[in-house]
Write a protein that holds these residues in place. Structure first.
Motif, short mmCIF file in Angstrom:
data_model
loop_
_atom_site.label_atom_id
_atom_site.label_comp_id
_atom_site.label_asym_id
_atom_site.label_seq_id
_atom_site.Cartn_x
_atom_site.Cartn_y
_atom_site.Cartn_z
N CYS A 92 0.82 -1.22 0.00
CA CYS A 92 0.00 0.00 0.00
C CYS A 92 0.85 1.27 0.00
O CYS A 92 0.47 2.28 -0.57
CB CYS A 92 -0.91 0.04 1.23
N LEU A 102 -0.89 3.20 -3.09
CA LEU A 102 -2.31 3.13 -2.71
C LEU A 102 -2.60 3.87 -1.41
O LEU A 102 -3.75 4.07 -1.05
CB LEU A 102 -2.72 1.66 -2.57
N SER A 128 -8.73 1.96 6.10
CA SER A 128 -8.34 1.02 5.05
C SER A 128 -7.00 0.36 5.31
O SER A 128 -6.43 -0.28 4.43
CB SER A 128 -8.29 1.73 3.70
N ALA A 184 -9.73 -4.83 0.56
CA ALA A 184 -8.54 -4.53 -0.24
C ALA A 184 -8.59 -3.09 -0.71
O ALA A 184 -9.67 -2.53 -0.94
CB ALA A 184 -8.47 -5.46 -1.45
N LEU A 185 -7.42 -2.47 -0.80
CA LEU A 185 -7.29 -1.19 -1.49
C LEU A 185 -6.88 -1.54 -2.91
O LEU A 185 -5.91 -2.26 -3.12
CB LEU A 185 -6.18 -0.34 -0.86
N GLY A 186 -7.65 -1.05 -3.87
CA GLY A 186 -7.32 -1.32 -5.27
C GLY A 186 -7.23 0.00 -6.02
O GLY A 186 -7.31 1.06 -5.41
N ASP A 199 -6.46 -9.03 4.42
CA ASP A 199 -6.54 -7.90 3.49
C ASP A 199 -5.77 -8.31 2.22
O ASP A 199 -4.63 -8.74 2.30
CB ASP A 199 -5.88 -6.68 4.15
N SER A 201 -4.96 -6.41 -0.48
CA SER A 201 -4.36 -5.32 -1.27
C SER A 201 -3.07 -5.78 -1.92
O SER A 201 -2.23 -6.40 -1.27
CB SER A 201 -4.04 -4.12 -0.37
N LEU A 254 -7.68 -5.46 -8.28
CA LEU A 254 -6.66 -5.59 -7.23
C LEU A 254 -5.31 -5.04 -7.66
O LEU A 254 -4.40 -4.91 -6.83
CB LEU A 254 -6.49 -7.07 -6.85
#
Ligand code: HEC
Ligand code: HEC
Ligand code: HEC
Ligand code: HEC
Length: 260
Positions: A92, A102, A128, A184-186, A199, A201, A254
């Motif tokens: 991230c 991210l 997040s 997830a951070l996408g 998670d 990510s 993703l």
């Protein structure tokens, strides 16, 4: 003549000793010394070495393992690196110039935070960011590494997080099929709300923590979703039915943000 020379040398030595003591100042009036050959107290711990009152002397102080940030060979930094990589901070964040974009650029952020703020960021993480349940000593160990790798005088942020919204702004396939159990951070921002599974990510990226022989690519993910137990006999994740289009969509969602 000889006596004069001895007096002169003694005088110089005394002046030097006094000057050295004055530079360490308040710190050594209250503390034992250590690491004297590696530098001055404040070069590792920060704080104000001129101050004699504790609260002033301790302004901006780095305590515990965090003070190891400028000891390149320290085992504390080695431990910090192992934690950064096994927890996957770089899926991230950018730190030490490498990582996905991210979340906030840690290289420009860490020196502007106090030690307490850094501990809080890890122990009471943002919405997040995963909660890694770290002890205070573990936070300070990570802090040492982030400070070591970060820029003490950042001119400006090297990047800002700009999520790419899809034209239609529909619910991501990931959120629909995986989001009850995962987050997830996408590239489109935060997805999912579940906490049963990890998670995800940066799953297929360079920084997701996996054993070196087992990267998550399309093929492995397809196999996993069809039958997780074929890869990990003891896993608790049930099979999830996805078609080719959905799998491609999840992989796309993703993937990280492209470099500038
Ligand atoms: C007036 C006395 C005084 C001065 C001056 C002082 N300290 Fe302290 N320091 C203390 C006391 C008392 C503690 C223990 C209480 C605490 O943790 O705040 C302490 C705690 C610390 C700790 C944390 C120890 C721990 O176990 O967490 C560090 C590191 C430290 N000082 C470094 C410094 C440095 C570096 C300086 C100079 C820039 C300095 N101190 C100046 C009295 C002082
Ligand atoms: C080269 C870096 C470095 C220098 C120079 C340095 N320290 Fe430290 N200090 C550390 C580290 C790293 C720790 C924490 C070790 C740990 O927690 O494993 C520490 C720990 C401490 C502690 C906590 C004691 C404890 O319980 O371990 C105090 C107090 C302290 N230092 C004071 C000082 C003072 C006073 C000076 C100047 C004479 C000084 N330090 C110079 C790196 C440094
Ligand atoms: C899933 C993505 C993700 C992972 C993995 C992650 N973080 Fe974060 N982190 C975030 C987000 C989101 C924020 C809130 C700031 C932002 O929006 O960029 C944040 C904030 C922070 C902050 C506070 C920055 C500030 O603004 O004060 C620190 C420090 C930090 N993270 C360190 C770490 C470390 C160290 C790791 C690895 C142990 C880690 N993060 C892992 C997403 C992540
Ligand atoms: C019913 C809950 C549930 C659903 C739905 C679910 N998962 Fe999982 N998933 C889990 C759990 C629990 C684990 C942890 C299992 C383990 O550690 O063996 C997991 C683990 C994983 C892992 C392994 C991660 C790692 O680091 O080891 C991947 C990859 C994964 N899931 C992908 C997905 C994808 C993609 C979807 C959606 C298509 C999805 N999962 C849907 C519960 C779920």
């Amino acid at each position: 003549m000889a006596t004069a020379r001895v007096v002169l040398i003694a005088g110089l030595l005394l002046t030097y000793a006094l000057a050295a003591a004055a530079q360490e100042g308040g710190c050594v009036s209250c503390h034992e010394t250590h690491f004297t050959r590696e530098g001055r107290c404040a070069s590792c711990h920060r704080g104000d070495p001129q101050a004699v009152r504790e609260t002033l002397a301790h302004h901006g102080l780095l305590r515990g393992p965090a003070a190891a940030w400028r000891m390149p060979g320290s085992p504390i930094l080695t431990r910090g690196r192992a934690m950064r990589d096994s927890l996957g901070c770089r899926r991230c964040h950018t730190t030490g110039g490498r990582g996905e974009r991210l979340a906030i650029d840690l290289d420009t952020a860490v020196w502007e935070r106090s030690q307490t703020q850094l501990r809080d960021a890890l122990q009471k993480p943002a919405a997040s960011m995963p909660d890694f349940a770290l002890t205070t000593a573990q936070c300070d160990t990570l802090a040492a590494l982030l400070l070591h790798d970060g820029d003490p005088h950042p001119a400006q942020e090297t990047y800002q997080v700009r999520f790419q919204h899809t034209a239609s702004d529909t619910v991501p396939v990931f959120t629909r099929l995986c989001g009850d159990c995962h987050r997830a951070l996408g590239r489109g921002g935060p997805m999912g709300s579940g906490r049963d599974g990890p998670d995800l990510s940066g799953l297929t990226g360079e920084f997701y923590p996996v054993p070196i022989d087992a990267r998550w690519d399309a093929e492995r993910l397809e196999k996993w979703l069809a039958n997780p137990r074929s890869l990990r006999p003891a896993t608790t994740m049930p099979p999830v039915r996805v078609n080719r289009g959905e799998l491609q969509a999840i992989l796309r969602e993703l993937s990280g943000l492209p470099a500038r």
